[in-house]
Design an enzyme around this catalytic site. Sequence first.
Site, PDB file in Angstrom:
ATOM      1  N   VAL A  11      -2.539  -3.208   4.247  1.00 38.64           N
ATOM      2  CA  VAL A  11      -3.564  -2.325   3.884  1.00 38.64           C
ATOM      3  C   VAL A  11      -4.775  -3.079   4.582  1.00 38.64           C
ATOM      4  CG1 VAL A  11      -5.160  -1.579   2.214  1.00 38.64           C
ATOM      5  CG2 VAL A  11      -2.709  -1.343   2.128  1.00 38.64           C
ATOM      6  N   GLU A 149      -6.206   3.421  -1.761  1.00 38.82           N
ATOM      7  CA  GLU A 149      -5.482   3.704  -0.434  1.00 38.82           C
ATOM      8  C   GLU A 149      -4.294   4.703  -0.213  1.00 38.82           C
ATOM      9  OE1 GLU A 149      -7.090   3.426   2.655  1.00 38.82           O
ATOM     10  OE2 GLU A 149      -5.565   4.393   3.207  1.00 38.82           O
ATOM     11  N   LEU A 151      -2.760   5.394   2.735  1.00 37.86           N
ATOM     12  CA  LEU A 151      -2.050   5.391   4.102  1.00 37.86           C
ATOM     13  C   LEU A 151      -0.508   4.893   3.901  1.00 37.86           C
ATOM     14  CD1 LEU A 151      -1.242   2.225   4.788  1.00 37.86           C
ATOM     15  CD2 LEU A 151      -3.712   2.004   5.206  1.00 37.86           C
ATOM     16  N   GLU A 153       2.845   3.258   5.695  1.00 40.84           N
ATOM     17  CA  GLU A 153       3.011   2.420   6.841  1.00 40.84           C
ATOM     18  C   GLU A 153       3.923   3.095   7.686  1.00 40.84           C
ATOM     19  OE1 GLU A 153       5.026  -1.103   4.977  1.00 40.84           O
ATOM     20  OE2 GLU A 153       3.501  -1.261   3.553  1.00 40.84           O
ATOM     21  N   PHE A 250       8.833  15.534   1.897  1.00 39.77           N
ATOM     22  CA  PHE A 250       9.416  14.534   0.976  1.00 39.77           C
ATOM     23  C   PHE A 250      10.722  15.211   0.059  1.00 39.77           C
ATOM     24  CE2 PHE A 250       7.573  10.714  -0.122  1.00 39.77           C
ATOM     25  CZ  PHE A 250       6.424  10.667   0.788  1.00 39.77           C
ATOM     26  N   GLY A 258      11.966   2.708  -1.323  1.00 37.82           N
ATOM     27  CA  GLY A 258      11.925   1.411  -1.537  1.00 37.82           C
ATOM     28  C   GLY A 258      10.399   1.311  -0.967  1.00 37.82           C
ATOM     29  N   CYS A 261       5.480   0.027  -2.462  1.00 36.75           N
ATOM     30  CA  CYS A 261       4.516   0.975  -3.194  1.00 36.75           C
ATOM     31  C   CYS A 261       5.117   1.661  -4.465  1.00 36.75           C
ATOM     32  CB  CYS A 261       3.706   1.733  -2.563  1.00 36.75           C
ATOM     33  SG  CYS A 261       2.331   0.598  -1.531  1.00 36.75           S
ATOM     34  N   ARG A 329      10.076  -4.884   2.116  1.00 37.87           N
ATOM     35  CA  ARG A 329      10.059  -4.989   0.624  1.00 37.87           C
ATOM     36  C   ARG A 329      10.580  -3.745  -0.339  1.00 37.87           C
ATOM     37  NH1 ARG A 329       3.483  -6.186   0.450  1.00 37.87           N
ATOM     38  NH2 ARG A 329       3.471  -4.685   2.027  1.00 37.87           N
TER      39      ARG A 329
HETATM   40  N1  LIG Z   1       1.233  -1.141   1.866  1.00 42.18           N
HETATM   41  C1  LIG Z   1       1.182  -0.166   1.740  1.00 42.18           C
HETATM   42  O1  LIG Z   1       1.670   1.075   2.290  1.00 42.18           O
HETATM   43  C2  LIG Z   1      -0.008   0.220   0.871  1.00 42.18           C
HETATM   44  C3  LIG Z   1      -0.648   1.620   0.694  1.00 42.18           C
HETATM   45  C4  LIG Z   1      -1.607   1.950  -0.106  1.00 42.18           C
HETATM   46  C5  LIG Z   1      -1.915   0.870  -1.126  1.00 42.18           C
HETATM   47  N2  LIG Z   1      -1.443  -0.421  -1.157  1.00 42.18           N
HETATM   48  C6  LIG Z   1      -2.019  -1.329  -1.848  1.00 42.18           C
HETATM   49  O2  LIG Z   1      -2.732  -2.141  -1.041  1.00 42.18           O
HETATM   50  C7  LIG Z   1      -2.609  -3.577  -1.907  1.00 42.18           C
HETATM   51  C8  LIG Z   1      -2.203  -4.369  -0.776  1.00 42.18           C
HETATM   52  O3  LIG Z   1      -1.093  -4.111  -0.303  1.00 42.18           O
HETATM   53  P1  LIG Z   1      -0.448  -4.653   1.062  1.00 42.18           P
HETATM   54  O4  LIG Z   1       0.783  -3.949   1.376  1.00 42.18           O
HETATM   55  O5  LIG Z   1      -1.533  -4.779   2.099  1.00 42.18           O
HETATM   56  O6  LIG Z   1      -0.299  -6.292   0.703  1.00 42.18           O
HETATM   57  P2  LIG Z   1       0.196  -7.569   1.658  1.00 42.18           P
HETATM   58  O7  LIG Z   1       1.180  -8.312   1.009  1.00 42.18           O
HETATM   59  O8  LIG Z   1       0.701  -6.844   2.916  1.00 42.18           O
HETATM   60  O9  LIG Z   1      -1.315  -8.094   1.897  1.00 42.18           O
HETATM   61  C9  LIG Z   1      -1.919  -8.778   0.905  1.00 42.18           C
HETATM   62  C10 LIG Z   1      -2.745 -10.074   1.564  1.00 42.18           C
HETATM   63  O10 LIG Z   1      -3.606 -10.463   0.634  1.00 42.18           O
HETATM   64  C11 LIG Z   1      -3.664 -11.879   1.010  1.00 42.18           C
HETATM   65  N3  LIG Z   1      -4.039 -12.755  -0.172  1.00 42.18           N
HETATM   66  C12 LIG Z   1      -3.408 -13.113  -1.288  1.00 42.18           C
HETATM   67  N4  LIG Z   1      -4.353 -13.645  -2.236  1.00 42.18           N
HETATM   68  C13 LIG Z   1      -5.479 -13.884  -1.491  1.00 42.18           C
HETATM   69  C14 LIG Z   1      -6.838 -14.420  -1.805  1.00 42.18           C
HETATM   70  N5  LIG Z   1      -6.949 -14.945  -2.875  1.00 42.18           N
HETATM   71  N6  LIG Z   1      -7.572 -14.380  -0.705  1.00 42.18           N
HETATM   72  C15 LIG Z   1      -7.573 -13.697   0.422  1.00 42.18           C
HETATM   73  N7  LIG Z   1      -6.451 -13.165   0.777  1.00 42.18           N
HETATM   74  C16 LIG Z   1      -5.190 -13.200  -0.031  1.00 42.18           C
HETATM   75  C17 LIG Z   1      -2.030 -12.308   1.198  1.00 42.18           C
HETATM   76  O11 LIG Z   1      -2.233 -13.498   2.128  1.00 42.18           O
HETATM   77  C18 LIG Z   1      -1.831 -10.953   2.200  1.00 42.18           C
HETATM   78  O12 LIG Z   1      -2.334 -11.193   3.550  1.00 42.18           O
HETATM   79  C19 LIG Z   1      -1.609  -3.468  -2.898  1.00 42.18           C
HETATM   80  O13 LIG Z   1      -2.204  -3.185  -4.234  1.00 42.18           O
HETATM   81  C20 LIG Z   1      -0.575  -2.170  -2.609  1.00 42.18           C
HETATM   82  O14 LIG Z   1      -0.241  -1.539  -3.755  1.00 42.18           O
HETATM   83  C21 LIG Z   1      -0.517  -0.582  -0.043  1.00 42.18           C
END
Ligand SMILES: NC(=O)c1ccc[n+]([C@@H]2O[C@H](COP(=O)([O-])OP(=O)(O)OC[C@H]3O[C@@H](n4cnc5c(N)ncnc54)[C@H](O)[C@@H]3O)[C@@H](O)[C@H]2O)c1
Length: 446
Positions: A11, A149, A151, A153, A250, A258, A261, A329
């Site tokens: 994200v 968010e 979005l 993937e 959907f 999986g 999220c 994941r």
């Molecule tokens: N992946 C998706 O499709 C998606 C979509 C919508 C919402 N979300 C939400 O967005 C959030 C992030 O998801 P993601 O998939 O991007 O996670 P991710 O694990 O890909 O990224 C998280 C990042 O945060 C970094 N991080 C951890 N602790 C930190 C700190 N203290 N300071 C700075 N950086 C730090 C990690 O190193 C990692 O790069 C979650 O809450 C998720 O539920 C994800």
Amino acid sequence: MKIAVVGTGYVGLVTGTCFAETGNDVICVDIDAQKVQRLSAGEITIYEPGLNKLFLRNLKEERLKFTTDLAAGIRDATIIFLALPTPPGTDGTADLRFVLSVAGELGNLMTDYKIIIDKSTVPVGTAEKVYRAIANNFKGEFDVVSNPEFLREGVAVDDFMKPDRVVIGTSSDRARKIMEDLYNPFVRQGNPIIFMNERSAELTKYAANAFLATKITFMNEIAQICERMGADVDMVRRGIGSDERIGKRFLFPGIGYGGSCFPKDVQALIKSSVEVNYEFKILNAVMDINERQKLHLIPKVKKYFNGNLNGKHFALWGLAFKPNTDDIREAPALYMIKAFIKEGCTLSVYDPEAMGNVKALIGDSVKYGENQYEVLENADALIIATEWNEFRTPNFLKMVSSMKNKVIFDGRNLFDINAIRELGFYYESIGRAVAIPSNNPHKMQA
Ligand SMILES: NC(=O)c1ccc[n+]([C@@H]2O[C@H](COP(=O)([O-])OP(=O)(O)OC[C@H]3O[C@@H](n4cnc5c(N)ncnc54)[C@H](O)[C@@H]3O)[C@@H](O)[C@H]2O)c1
């Protein structure tokens, strides 16, 4: 505008890059020094279609920068996005440690007005917790906004650049104005920016994901009864999807949802509901059914091989939890690999993008192929776990020349049953008749 994005994962990197693309100055902060080093050197750290081009352009224009130093990252920014992980804690509730510890640090670092935006998926009431964590250490003016968010993937850049809607939870007029200016370039075609309070915005994200997980699960249940009743889920899907109230999207059955999220967000909403003395019965069922669905193919494969899989060798196509991403994941493929290995099987696997991540997780417990055909060598059957486009119209002649048996178990319904029967394959999919070639002793299932 000057923006900081804390957390540079799926994200954070998309958010940072897309805001840079509309002319903002963005600094992405991450604690992972190696990730920051690679990104700063122009090496993208995730596979996301279309992202690399925007990433490189904005890096070159110096609108997009990366650092591990939170203080330096936020110094000049008025807008600070938190795109941090919110993984399930041991009891299934969303673990807010990452978000709240960064909020605490921000309080120590802030010297002037800033908007701190929860972009992570966080339970209702988190904006208030973030506010308190900052206010403990900073006495000046600031606002905390919830901006979940949506979005997906695989199409994240498109989703971010042209969102169906932007949801903003805030009770501050000052923050509202800045958020509106920030997002206006993304909604020029008239899609709405929907303002609401923080709690409603937080719940909107969970409600959206829980609803979509329920929709998929409903179709997986329909597929289960199709198999038992001799109906074809593809036809049922088309039949109901043409009703506008239901919609076409959907409705594709498979081997379960999986990803990072749906599983965690469904679980977290169940837990949040319990905290307010409400049992969210549908979601409990959704979770149970999905767990079962991930292994739906295993008994079918076992039955085909007369109840004994020991020593069998399978090819597996697809490892990512869905196509067009390298994210593994909660990927159903991983659950199947574990189950097959437990049965005494060996596996050769192929995925266009996710093999590096799988290797980092499970090492050499499976063999990794160079391409989709190489893994078919001597396979007793092919198992399909992810619907990558390149698997849809494969070279069947090439497949046949490598495989030990012409047998396919397809968790994503990629092939037309009649066509594949004509090609001489035994073919089982989800919620549809089993294709048994005429030279096979089996009979077509009702
Ligand atoms: N992946 C998706 O499709 C998606 C979509 C919508 C919402 N979300 C939400 O967005 C959030 C992030 O998801 P993601 O998939 O991007 O996670 P991710 O694990 O890909 O990224 C998280 C990042 O945060 C970094 N991080 C951890 N602790 C930190 C700190 N203290 N300071 C700075 N950086 C730090 C990690 O190193 C990692 O790069 C979650 O809450 C998720 O539920 C994800």
